[in-house]
Design a protein around this motif. Structure first.
Motif, PDB file in Angstrom:
ATOM      1  N   VAL A  62      38.385  34.244  38.605  1.00 41.35           N
ATOM      2  CA  VAL A  62      39.452  33.337  38.169  1.00 41.35           C
ATOM      3  C   VAL A  62      40.090  32.629  39.350  1.00 41.35           C
ATOM      4  CG1 VAL A  62      41.736  33.233  37.110  1.00 41.35           C
ATOM      5  CG2 VAL A  62      39.966  34.677  36.110  1.00 41.35           C
ATOM      6  N   LEU A  63      40.377  33.384  40.392  1.00 36.99           N
ATOM      7  CA  LEU A  63      41.120  32.833  41.526  1.00 36.99           C
ATOM      8  C   LEU A  63      40.177  32.314  42.587  1.00 36.99           C
ATOM      9  CD1 LEU A  63      43.893  35.587  41.792  1.00 36.99           C
ATOM     10  CD2 LEU A  63      43.933  33.453  40.486  1.00 36.99           C
ATOM     11  N   PRO A  64      40.438  31.125  43.131  1.00 43.17           N
ATOM     12  CA  PRO A  64      41.613  30.338  42.783  1.00 43.17           C
ATOM     13  C   PRO A  64      41.489  29.530  41.488  1.00 43.17           C
ATOM     14  CG  PRO A  64      40.374  29.208  44.463  1.00 43.17           C
ATOM     15  CD  PRO A  64      39.681  30.523  44.253  1.00 43.17           C
ATOM     16  N   TYR A  65      40.205  29.133  41.117  1.00 48.40           N
ATOM     17  CA  TYR A  65      40.151  28.178  39.999  1.00 48.40           C
ATOM     18  C   TYR A  65      38.778  28.118  39.342  1.00 48.40           C
ATOM     19  CZ  TYR A  65      42.932  24.483  37.809  1.00 48.40           C
ATOM     20  OH  TYR A  65      43.715  23.758  36.949  1.00 48.40           O
ATOM     21  N   ALA A  66      38.065  29.240  39.233  1.00 45.03           N
ATOM     22  CA  ALA A  66      36.662  29.156  38.837  1.00 45.03           C
ATOM     23  C   ALA A  66      36.407  29.249  37.341  1.00 45.03           C
ATOM     24  CB  ALA A  66      35.855  30.239  39.554  1.00 45.03           C
ATOM     25  N   GLY A  77      33.402  43.160  30.576  1.00 45.81           N
ATOM     26  CA  GLY A  77      33.551  41.728  30.361  1.00 45.81           C
ATOM     27  C   GLY A  77      34.922  41.161  30.637  1.00 45.81           C
ATOM     28  N   ALA A  78      35.630  41.707  31.626  1.00 47.60           N
ATOM     29  CA  ALA A  78      36.958  41.187  31.942  1.00 47.60           C
ATOM     30  C   ALA A  78      36.865  39.773  32.495  1.00 47.60           C
ATOM     31  CB  ALA A  78      37.671  42.092  32.939  1.00 47.60           C
ATOM     32  N   TYR A  79      37.764  38.901  32.061  1.00 45.44           N
ATOM     33  CA  TYR A  79      37.789  37.530  32.552  1.00 45.44           C
ATOM     34  C   TYR A  79      38.319  37.422  33.979  1.00 45.44           C
ATOM     35  CZ  TYR A  79      36.373  34.539  28.620  1.00 45.44           C
ATOM     36  OH  TYR A  79      35.658  33.847  27.670  1.00 45.44           O
ATOM     37  N   SER A  80      38.699  38.538  34.575  1.00 43.72           N
ATOM     38  CA  SER A  80      39.129  38.513  35.978  1.00 43.72           C
ATOM     39  C   SER A  80      38.007  38.002  36.865  1.00 43.72           C
ATOM     40  CB  SER A  80      39.552  39.918  36.432  1.00 43.72           C
ATOM     41  OG  SER A  80      40.558  40.424  35.604  1.00 43.72           O
ATOM     42  N   GLY A  81      36.768  38.410  36.557  1.00 44.50           N
ATOM     43  CA  GLY A  81      35.624  37.938  37.317  1.00 44.50           C
ATOM     44  C   GLY A  81      35.315  38.786  38.529  1.00 44.50           C
ATOM     45  N   SER A  82      34.342  38.341  39.306  1.00 40.73           N
ATOM     46  CA  SER A  82      33.871  39.098  40.459  1.00 40.73           C
ATOM     47  C   SER A  82      34.977  39.289  41.478  1.00 40.73           C
ATOM     48  CB  SER A  82      32.692  38.370  41.119  1.00 40.73           C
ATOM     49  OG  SER A  82      33.070  37.072  41.517  1.00 40.73           O
ATOM     50  N   GLY A  83      35.023  40.483  42.027  1.00 40.74           N
ATOM     51  CA  GLY A  83      36.012  40.794  43.058  1.00 40.74           C
ATOM     52  C   GLY A  83      37.314  41.332  42.515  1.00 40.74           C
ATOM     53  N   PHE A  84      37.447  41.428  41.192  1.00 41.58           N
ATOM     54  CA  PHE A  84      38.680  41.925  40.586  1.00 41.58           C
ATOM     55  C   PHE A  84      38.348  43.139  39.729  1.00 41.58           C
ATOM     56  CE2 PHE A  84      39.234  37.463  41.446  1.00 41.58           C
ATOM     57  CZ  PHE A  84      40.490  37.400  42.010  1.00 41.58           C
ATOM     58  N   SER A  85      39.000  44.253  39.998  1.00 40.55           N
ATOM     59  CA  SER A  85      38.650  45.499  39.323  1.00 40.55           C
ATOM     60  C   SER A  85      39.474  45.746  38.068  1.00 40.55           C
ATOM     61  CB  SER A  85      38.836  46.680  40.287  1.00 40.55           C
ATOM     62  OG  SER A  85      40.184  46.761  40.730  1.00 40.55           O
TER      63      SER A  85
END
Length: 458
Positions: A264-268, A322-330
């Motif tokens: 998600v961060l910064p804007y993906a 399947g969290a929308y946090s995305g890669s790098g976010f636990s």
């Protein structure tokens, strides 16, 4: 509320210094002067990621989308988690993050809003001023809304003036102590803050840990849906989608990845309007926290969510990835997204008797979730039939985002949709009937010791 605010005040001071960095410290070498002075200082307070981008977790632990084993339960690291999982009637001693952390957000927001009142608005600083003000209002509203889902009863219009709300702390002065007020006052404040925020926030922001205009509109739609005001929820959902309606084509994602969604961060992530996540607890990170097996089996074999959302570990063990946090976010994502807004509007259309538009929105969403060329659009002969489909798909799309607990609370008010939850740990069985008082968590004992507010019943 004096006790908790004093704690927050100390935490806010420490965290503000760490957030603002060396440049701010260099300009304010005297510790007595370590207070925000200008708009950029105030924005720095609000940009304190990840502190400001967290939401309560007890409702998620208590919901029916997940379960754990007896060993997993015994391995949970806090009594807060264990009590939430078994819907305990007993108070949890000591610190409760869901309460304290939300009031830290409120404290920060109030400091910023009071400080901005002392700064002259000019054409040169207007955009910067509006961003800080809108962000502070959004954070305060989000905190009050989230706390109402945990520490206050579900919203019922007919009795909202008589139902206790949450303490609405509107000033940073630690000597001001607030009572609980009413549930209507709580939701009125959430709506007022979000309406003001939507009026000044920009359409786009450089990083999604900051709220944008669409995020405020999406949270307004969520709030009105929670209240059962489907006309207003539909209106704000439509306004939000007019600004941002992008959906991810799930066929473009790598289903084999341990974190299939873009960071998600910064804007993906194109669907994300605003990023937040659960407070960090062991429950969501444990491999012994599993997905309800009936829920998992409800996904069609051509439904990409079945492989993108879940890990099938064999022997009936299904875990969520399947969290929308995305890669790098636990931690699991809990923010505002366009897929949720489509589902809000779809439900509102159905509840207003418009099955055609209800299913049009649902099909627009779901065609992006299936293998190319395999999706068969839903049809329904009545709005009620459409609503049943929509509520099923809502659960399947938005699981592990902190929304299921609120959905259980509001749907339990409808006799035909009320359900009893059940847990089994070893030889012990736990039950949570519809509309049980335990759908409202107890206010922390430490807070009651410092503030003469009424505890929630048991």
């Amino acid at each position: 509320m004096k006790k908790i605010i004093q704690l927050i005040g100390l935490g806010a001071a420490v965290l503000f210094v760490s957030a603002c960095g060396k440049d701010f410290l260099d300009k304010r070498a005297d510790k007595a002067l370590l207070v925000p002075q200008n708009i950029s200082d105030f924005q720095a307070m609000l940009d304190n990621y990840p502190l400001m981008n967290t939401t309560p977790i007890q409702g998620e632990i208590a919901s029916d989308d997940n379960y754990t084993t007896e060993a997993g339960y015994l391995g949970l690291t806090s009594q807060t988690e264990k009590s939430a999982y078994t819907w305990s009637k007993e108070p949890v001693p000591g610190f409760i993050g869901d309460w304290t952390n939300m009031y830290i957000h409120v404290k920060y927001a109030n400091i910023v809003l009071e400080g901005l009142e002392k700064i002259e608005q000019t054409p040169q600083n207007q955009l910067e001023y509006n961003l800080a003000k809108g962000t502070a209002l959004f954070f305060r509203a989000q905190s009050f809304y989230e706390m109402a889902q945990i520490f206050a009863e579900p919203y019922v219009e007919a009795k909202a003036d008589k139902t206790p709300g949450i303490p609405l702390v509107m000033v940073s002065d630690v000597n001001v102590r607030e009572g609980r007020g009413t549930l209507r006052q709580t939701y009125d404040r959430v709506i007022a803050d979000l309406t003001d925020a939507a009026g000044v926030l920009p359409v786009t922001v450089p990083v999604k840990s900051r709220p944008c205009k669409g995020a405020a509109l999406a949270l307004l739609a969520r709030t009105y849906l929670t209240m059962g005001n489907y006309e207003k929820a539909l209106s704000f959902a439509t306004s939000c989608l007019a600004l941002q309606s992008k959906l991810i084509d799930y066929s473009t994602l790598n289903a084999a990845s341990t974190r299939p969604f873009p960071a998600v961060l910064p804007y993906a992530n194109d669907e994300v309007l605003y990023y937040s996540c659960f407070l960090s607890y062991s429950f969501t990170a444990n491999t012994t926290t599993m997905v309800d097996s009936t829920l998992y089996r409800s996904y069609n074999s051509n439904d990409l969510r079945k492989v993108i959302f879940f890990n099938d570990r064999g022997k009936g063990v299904i875990t969520f990835k399947g969290a929308y946090s995305g890669s790098g976010f636990s931690n699991h994502f809990t923010g505002m997204t366009t897929d949720e807004v489509y589902l809000v509007r779809s439900e509102c259309y159905a509840r207003k008797g418009d099955a055609v538009n209800a299913l049009a929105d649902l099909n627009t969403l779901l065609v992006t979730r299936f293998k190319k060329g395999t999706y068969v659009p839903y049809t329904a002969s009545t709005a009620e039939a459409a609503l049943n489909i929509i509520l099923t798909e809502r659960r399947k799309q938005l699981l592990f985002r902190g929304l299921r607990w609120t959905d259980l609370r509001r749907l339990n008010l409808e006799l035909s949709r009320a359900i009893t939850l059940k847990r089994i740990l070893g030889t012990q069985t736990y039950m949570l009937p519809p509309n049980d008082p335990r759908y409202v968590f107890l206010i922390p004992q430490d807070e009651l010791a410092g503030n003469s507010i009424a505890q929630n019943p048991r």
